[in-house]
Scaffold this active site. Sequence first.
Site, PDB file in Angstrom:
ATOM      1  N   SER A   1       0.856  -1.185   0.000  1.00 14.86           N
ATOM      2  CA  SER A   1       0.000   0.000   0.000  1.00 14.86           C
ATOM      3  C   SER A   1       0.894   1.238   0.000  1.00 14.86           C
ATOM      4  CB  SER A   1      -0.886   0.018   1.236  1.00 14.86           C
ATOM      5  OG  SER A   1      -1.507   1.274   1.411  1.00 14.86           O
TER       6      SER A   1
ATOM      7  N   TYR B   1      -1.909  -0.113  10.039  1.00 17.21           N
ATOM      8  CA  TYR B   1      -1.961  -0.508   8.627  1.00 17.21           C
ATOM      9  C   TYR B   1      -0.684  -0.068   7.915  1.00 17.21           C
ATOM     10  CZ  TYR B   1      -4.020  -1.457   4.049  1.00 17.21           C
ATOM     11  OH  TYR B   1      -4.290  -1.960   2.795  1.00 17.21           O
TER      12      TYR B   1
END
Length: 269
Positions: A159, A172
Site C-alpha cells: 500500500s 496498517y
Amino acid sequence: MPSPIASARSKAMHKRWQLQGQTALITGASAGIGRAVAHELAMLGAEVLMVSRDAVALAEAAAEIMEDHEGTVARYFAADIADAEQRQEIFDWIRDLDLPLSILVNNVGTNIRRPTLDLSETDFSQILNTNVHALFEMSRLAHPFLKEHGSACIVNIGSVSGLTHVRTGPLYGLSKAAVHQLSTNLACEWASDGIRVNSVAPWYIRTRRTSEALSNPEYFEEVISRTPMKRIGEPEEVAAAVAFLCLPAASYITGECIAVDGGFLRYGF
C-alpha cells in the site's frame, strides 16, 4: 510467408506475454483486488488457485472466471490464512493437486482505523498477524513449490501507506511498510532459487473495504485533490500491474515496488 526463424522468434515473443502452463495461488481471491487478479492471470492463461474465508463467494468467483475465460481452470479452497493450521491445509491441498506452483499473490489484508492512542494490544496483534505474519508464512510454505518450478514469482499487495503517511491508521501503515521491506529481503535471498519477489502499492481502489471511507463526500474530495489523475483506481488496474510482474517478460525485475496510485506518491505542491 515468414521464415521459420522469424516464426519461431514471434512465438517466443508471444510467450513472454502469456502465462500458459503456469499455476497461480491468490489469497483473498473472492472479492476486490484478489478477484480481479485471479481474472487477469486466468485471462493470460494461468491456472488459478483461489483462497479466501468465504466459500460461497469463492465458488461464484471461480465459476465466473471459467465462464469468462474459456478453457481456464479455476480451483478454490476456503481457508483463513491468519490461522497456522489452515495455512498448512492450503499447501496440503496444492500438494494433492500435484500442480507445479509458479506464482503466489499475497493479497489478504485487514485494517482497524483508530488513532494510535486508541489502539489495543489485541488490535496490534490482529493487524500484524494477518498483514505480515500470515504473508511471511505463506511465502515460506510456498518456497519449496516455487523453487522446484525454477522460474517463479511472488507478488505482495502492499500500500502507499507503507511508503508515506496516509489516514488509514498507524498499524496498517506499519504492516504495509513491513510487507514492502520483506519483499526486498526475499527478492535478494531467494533470487538464487529462481524466485522473483515484487510488490505493488495501491492508493485508494474502489473495493468493498474502501467504500465506507469514500462515501464521505468531504473525505472523497480530499482524496481526489491529492490524486493527480483525479479519480479512484479500479481493482483491474492493480491486477494489471500484478500480472505484469508475473509475466516471463518481467523476468529481470525483482525487489521492486510499483505504485498503482494515479500519481499520488509523486504529487507535490
